[in-house]
Design a protein around this motif. Structure first.
Motif, PDB file in Angstrom:
ATOM      1  N   GLY A  88      11.811  10.421   3.273  1.00 16.21           N
ATOM      2  CA  GLY A  88      13.320  10.787   3.666  1.00 16.21           C
ATOM      3  C   GLY A  88      14.036   9.646   4.290  1.00 16.21           C
ATOM      4  O   GLY A  88      13.526   8.605   5.037  1.00 16.21           O
ATOM      5  N   LEU A  89      15.304   9.554   3.905  1.00 15.49           N
ATOM      6  CA  LEU A  89      16.057   8.184   4.392  1.00 15.49           C
ATOM      7  C   LEU A  89      16.174   8.091   5.901  1.00 15.49           C
ATOM      8  O   LEU A  89      16.028   7.014   6.175  1.00 15.49           O
ATOM      9  CB  LEU A  89      17.471   8.286   3.575  1.00 15.49           C
ATOM     10  N   PHE A  90      16.473   9.194   6.617  1.00 13.69           N
ATOM     11  CA  PHE A  90      16.702   8.772   7.983  1.00 13.69           C
ATOM     12  C   PHE A  90      15.499   8.381   8.690  1.00 13.69           C
ATOM     13  O   PHE A  90      15.497   7.646   9.674  1.00 13.69           O
ATOM     14  CB  PHE A  90      17.432  10.016   8.589  1.00 13.69           C
ATOM     15  N   LYS A  91      14.448   9.167   8.303  1.00 21.23           N
ATOM     16  CA  LYS A  91      13.035   8.776   9.079  1.00 21.23           C
ATOM     17  C   LYS A  91      12.749   7.216   8.843  1.00 21.23           C
ATOM     18  O   LYS A  91      12.075   6.615   9.802  1.00 21.23           O
ATOM     19  CB  LYS A  91      11.959   9.604   8.821  1.00 21.23           C
ATOM     20  N   SER A  92      12.903   6.791   7.384  1.00 20.55           N
ATOM     21  CA  SER A  92      12.622   5.499   7.000  1.00 20.55           C
ATOM     22  C   SER A  92      13.504   4.473   7.890  1.00 20.55           C
ATOM     23  O   SER A  92      12.976   3.548   8.196  1.00 20.55           O
ATOM     24  CB  SER A  92      12.808   5.507   5.439  1.00 20.55           C
ATOM     25  N   LYS A 106       0.810  -1.191   0.118  1.00 23.11           N
ATOM     26  CA  LYS A 106      -0.097   0.034   0.048  1.00 23.11           C
ATOM     27  C   LYS A 106       0.912   1.326  -0.103  1.00 23.11           C
ATOM     28  O   LYS A 106       0.343   2.369   0.414  1.00 23.11           O
ATOM     29  CB  LYS A 106      -0.952   0.141   1.179  1.00 23.11           C
ATOM     30  N   GLY A 107       1.954   1.088  -0.350  1.00 26.15           N
ATOM     31  CA  GLY A 107       2.991   2.583  -0.530  1.00 26.15           C
ATOM     32  C   GLY A 107       3.882   2.176   0.499  1.00 26.15           C
ATOM     33  O   GLY A 107       3.927   1.273   1.458  1.00 26.15           O
ATOM     34  N   TYR A 108       5.075   3.070   0.494  1.00 25.57           N
ATOM     35  CA  TYR A 108       6.276   3.122   1.327  1.00 25.57           C
ATOM     36  C   TYR A 108       5.711   3.798   2.515  1.00 25.57           C
ATOM     37  O   TYR A 108       6.301   5.119   2.685  1.00 25.57           O
ATOM     38  CB  TYR A 108       7.366   3.572   0.691  1.00 25.57           C
ATOM     39  N   ASN A 109       5.116   3.361   3.188  1.00 24.77           N
ATOM     40  CA  ASN A 109       4.413   4.214   4.385  1.00 24.77           C
ATOM     41  C   ASN A 109       5.170   3.261   5.805  1.00 24.77           C
ATOM     42  O   ASN A 109       6.055   2.661   5.717  1.00 24.77           O
ATOM     43  CB  ASN A 109       2.680   3.518   4.708  1.00 24.77           C
ATOM     44  N   ASP A 110       4.738   3.854   7.037  1.00 23.44           N
ATOM     45  CA  ASP A 110       5.372   3.380   8.176  1.00 23.44           C
ATOM     46  C   ASP A 110       5.188   1.861   8.494  1.00 23.44           C
ATOM     47  O   ASP A 110       6.209   1.143   8.846  1.00 23.44           O
ATOM     48  CB  ASP A 110       4.383   4.111   9.511  1.00 23.44           C
ATOM     49  N   LYS A 111       4.171   1.382   8.045  1.00 27.27           N
ATOM     50  CA  LYS A 111       4.141  -0.136   8.078  1.00 27.27           C
ATOM     51  C   LYS A 111       4.907  -0.948   7.266  1.00 27.27           C
ATOM     52  O   LYS A 111       5.420  -1.885   7.811  1.00 27.27           O
ATOM     53  CB  LYS A 111       2.640  -0.670   7.876  1.00 27.27           C
ATOM     54  N   PHE A 112       4.980  -0.249   6.001  1.00 30.58           N
ATOM     55  CA  PHE A 112       6.188  -1.169   5.250  1.00 30.58           C
ATOM     56  C   PHE A 112       7.553  -1.098   5.956  1.00 30.58           C
ATOM     57  O   PHE A 112       8.319  -2.154   5.949  1.00 30.58           O
ATOM     58  CB  PHE A 112       5.954  -0.275   3.874  1.00 30.58           C
ATOM     59  N   PHE A 113       7.871  -0.046   6.227  1.00 30.49           N
ATOM     60  CA  PHE A 113       9.352  -0.001   6.787  1.00 30.49           C
ATOM     61  C   PHE A 113       9.389  -0.801   8.224  1.00 30.49           C
ATOM     62  O   PHE A 113      10.461  -1.431   8.406  1.00 30.49           O
ATOM     63  CB  PHE A 113       9.862   1.359   7.061  1.00 30.49           C
ATOM     64  N   PHE A 114       8.492  -0.767   9.140  1.00 30.12           N
ATOM     65  CA  PHE A 114       8.312  -1.282  10.232  1.00 30.12           C
ATOM     66  C   PHE A 114       8.251  -2.901  10.220  1.00 30.12           C
ATOM     67  O   PHE A 114       9.176  -3.575  10.712  1.00 30.12           O
ATOM     68  CB  PHE A 114       7.200  -0.768  11.300  1.00 30.12           C
ATOM     69  N   ASP A 115       7.539  -3.208   9.378  1.00 26.54           N
ATOM     70  CA  ASP A 115       7.360  -4.808   9.007  1.00 26.54           C
ATOM     71  C   ASP A 115       8.663  -5.216   8.429  1.00 26.54           C
ATOM     72  O   ASP A 115       8.877  -6.480   8.634  1.00 26.54           O
ATOM     73  CB  ASP A 115       5.958  -5.123   8.160  1.00 26.54           C
ATOM     74  N   ARG A 116       9.409  -4.371   7.593  1.00 25.83           N
ATOM     75  CA  ARG A 116      10.425  -4.982   7.074  1.00 25.83           C
ATOM     76  C   ARG A 116      11.632  -4.975   8.105  1.00 25.83           C
ATOM     77  O   ARG A 116      12.327  -5.826   7.973  1.00 25.83           O
ATOM     78  CB  ARG A 116      10.860  -3.992   5.802  1.00 25.83           C
ATOM     79  N   GLY A 117      11.610  -4.180   9.075  1.00 24.44           N
ATOM     80  CA  GLY A 117      12.204  -4.138   9.987  1.00 24.44           C
ATOM     81  C   GLY A 117      12.099  -5.558  10.800  1.00 24.44           C
ATOM     82  O   GLY A 117      13.105  -6.235  11.269  1.00 24.44           O
ATOM     83  N   VAL A 118      10.965  -5.963  11.300  1.00 20.89           N
ATOM     84  CA  VAL A 118      10.682  -6.962  12.009  1.00 20.89           C
ATOM     85  C   VAL A 118      11.160  -8.319  10.982  1.00 20.89           C
ATOM     86  O   VAL A 118      11.908  -9.125  11.600  1.00 20.89           O
ATOM     87  CB  VAL A 118       9.143  -7.281  12.012  1.00 20.89           C
ATOM     88  N   LEU A 119      11.039  -8.226   9.986  1.00 18.55           N
ATOM     89  CA  LEU A 119      11.477  -9.503   8.946  1.00 18.55           C
ATOM     90  C   LEU A 119      12.955  -9.520   9.051  1.00 18.55           C
ATOM     91  O   LEU A 119      13.731 -10.595   9.028  1.00 18.55           O
ATOM     92  CB  LEU A 119      11.010  -9.200   7.589  1.00 18.55           C
ATOM     93  N   LYS A 153      20.305   1.926  -0.684  1.00 17.44           N
ATOM     94  CA  LYS A 153      20.509   1.651  -2.002  1.00 17.44           C
ATOM     95  C   LYS A 153      19.161   1.924  -2.812  1.00 17.44           C
ATOM     96  O   LYS A 153      19.258   2.357  -3.980  1.00 17.44           O
ATOM     97  CB  LYS A 153      20.843   0.220  -2.254  1.00 17.44           C
ATOM     98  N   ASN A 154      17.986   1.983  -2.192  1.00 21.95           N
ATOM     99  CA  ASN A 154      16.871   2.196  -2.890  1.00 21.95           C
ATOM    100  C   ASN A 154      16.316   3.432  -2.350  1.00 21.95           C
ATOM    101  O   ASN A 154      14.843   3.545  -2.538  1.00 21.95           O
ATOM    102  CB  ASN A 154      15.692   0.844  -2.550  1.00 21.95           C
ATOM    103  N   ARG A 155      17.007   4.381  -1.912  1.00 24.86           N
ATOM    104  CA  ARG A 155      16.400   5.528  -1.347  1.00 24.86           C
ATOM    105  C   ARG A 155      15.690   6.603  -2.260  1.00 24.86           C
ATOM    106  O   ARG A 155      14.672   7.314  -1.826  1.00 24.86           O
ATOM    107  CB  ARG A 155      17.602   6.324  -0.710  1.00 24.86           C
ATOM    108  N   ASN A 156      16.100   6.400  -3.660  1.00 25.61           N
ATOM    109  CA  ASN A 156      15.136   7.369  -4.602  1.00 25.61           C
ATOM    110  C   ASN A 156      14.045   6.686  -5.077  1.00 25.61           C
ATOM    111  O   ASN A 156      13.166   7.603  -5.654  1.00 25.61           O
ATOM    112  CB  ASN A 156      16.088   7.441  -5.812  1.00 25.61           C
ATOM    113  N   ILE A 157      13.828   5.449  -4.724  1.00 25.34           N
ATOM    114  CA  ILE A 157      12.539   4.876  -4.857  1.00 25.34           C
ATOM    115  C   ILE A 157      11.704   4.681  -3.559  1.00 25.34           C
ATOM    116  O   ILE A 157      10.143   5.150  -3.676  1.00 25.34           O
ATOM    117  CB  ILE A 157      12.551   3.334  -5.450  1.00 25.34           C
ATOM    118  N   MET A 158      12.087   4.407  -2.511  1.00 20.47           N
ATOM    119  CA  MET A 158      11.434   4.170  -1.195  1.00 20.47           C
ATOM    120  C   MET A 158      11.311   5.284  -0.414  1.00 20.47           C
ATOM    121  O   MET A 158      10.644   5.268   0.349  1.00 20.47           O
ATOM    122  CB  MET A 158      11.997   3.134  -0.502  1.00 20.47           C
TER     123      MET A 158
END
Length: 269
Positions: free
Chosen positions: A248-252, A206-219, A238-243
């Motif tokens: 922003g990179l540091f919040k992600s 559903k987009g590069y949102n909070d859940k995307f980054f948080f769940d990726r961290g759990v994985l 590596k994927n900062r220009n897309i994701m």
């Protein structure tokens, strides 16, 4: 001669007759159809489709990992494959799969080419080679064909934490292959093509949102342990220009690292 190949299909709210036709199933199969939003008793039935034996398990539950594990527990053939309900198999796929396993007795699992819809490609095999710790994460579950006894003997199962219908987003396929490698199973990729994915909307992205980054961290915690934060930063950089265009990179990175820390509090299931 008994059938050797059995397709294990994870489906959600599907008409079984239409599903079999749409997938072009021409082998024995186990179908777990999760009826989300319906209240009906669990049903187990056997039927035939084009002369093949189909076991249908109607379940009032959700979670793709649970679905795949249920199908695995009810399977009984030499070769199995973990399929999604939007895969369409090519004519002649059964013999292609069996020939490849017969030609490669060293392989416990073979990762076949199934063409993904445009924009969702994660892999395409151009050679036959062993899959290792550096490249296993590219492969979806539907690429996986395996010798069933090897999976059963090593007690490898899909996580109930990740994937559609689970608490955290996709990643159950990477974690499954991670556990196969950890168990000492031999994984190989092959150039043989056996089908393609029907175009549809992603059920999880559903987009590069909070859940995307948080769940990726759990994985990443479960995949990489102590290296999770380092590899998570590298992945986002590596994927900062897309994701990371929106956050922003540091919040992600911070959200992903929060996910890593949360993963440490979870028991793997």
């Amino acid at each position: 001669m008994p059938e050797r190949l059995q397709i294990l299909v994870s489906a959600v709210n599907k008409n079984i007759d239409s599903l079999l036709e749409n997938m072009n199933i021409s082998s024995d199969a186990v179908i777990v159809n999760q009826r989300i939003g319906e209240k009906a008793p669990d049903i187990e039935e056997k039927r035939e489709f084009k002369g093949k034996d189909i076991l249908v398990l109607q379940r009032n539950e959700k979670g793709v990992g649970l679905s795949r594990n249920t199908a695995l527990e009810h399977s009984d053939h030499e070769i199995i494959q973990f399929a999604d309900d939007d895969i369409i198999y090519d004519d002649g796929y059964v013999q292609k799969v069996l020939d490849e396993f017969d030609n490669h007795p060293e392989a416990d699992l073979l990762l076949f080419n199934i063409k993904a819809q445009e924009g969702r490609e994660t892999y395409w095999n151009t050679d036959f080679a062993k899959v290792n710790w550096k490249n296993y994460g590219r492969y979806p579950s539907y690429a996986v064909f395996a010798r069933r006894e090897k999976i059963i003997d090593k007690k490898v199962r899909f996580s109930l934490l990740f994937g559609g219908g689970a608490p955290y987003m996709n990643g159950e396929d990477s974690l499954f292959l991670h556990d196969c490698l950890k168990a000492g199973l031999n994984l190989y990729r092959t150039t043989v093509v056996v089908g393609h994915e029907r175009p549809n909307e992603s059920t999880w992205f559903k987009g590069y949102n909070d859940k995307f980054f948080f769940d990726r961290g759990v994985l990443y915690h479960f995949l990489y342990g102590k290296m999770a934060k380092v590899l998570g930063f590298r992945y986002l950089f590596k994927n900062r220009n897309i994701m990371c265009n929106e956050m922003g990179l540091f919040k992600s990175v911070k959200i992903l690292w929060d996910g890593v820390d949360h993963g440490k509090t979870l028991e793997k299931v």
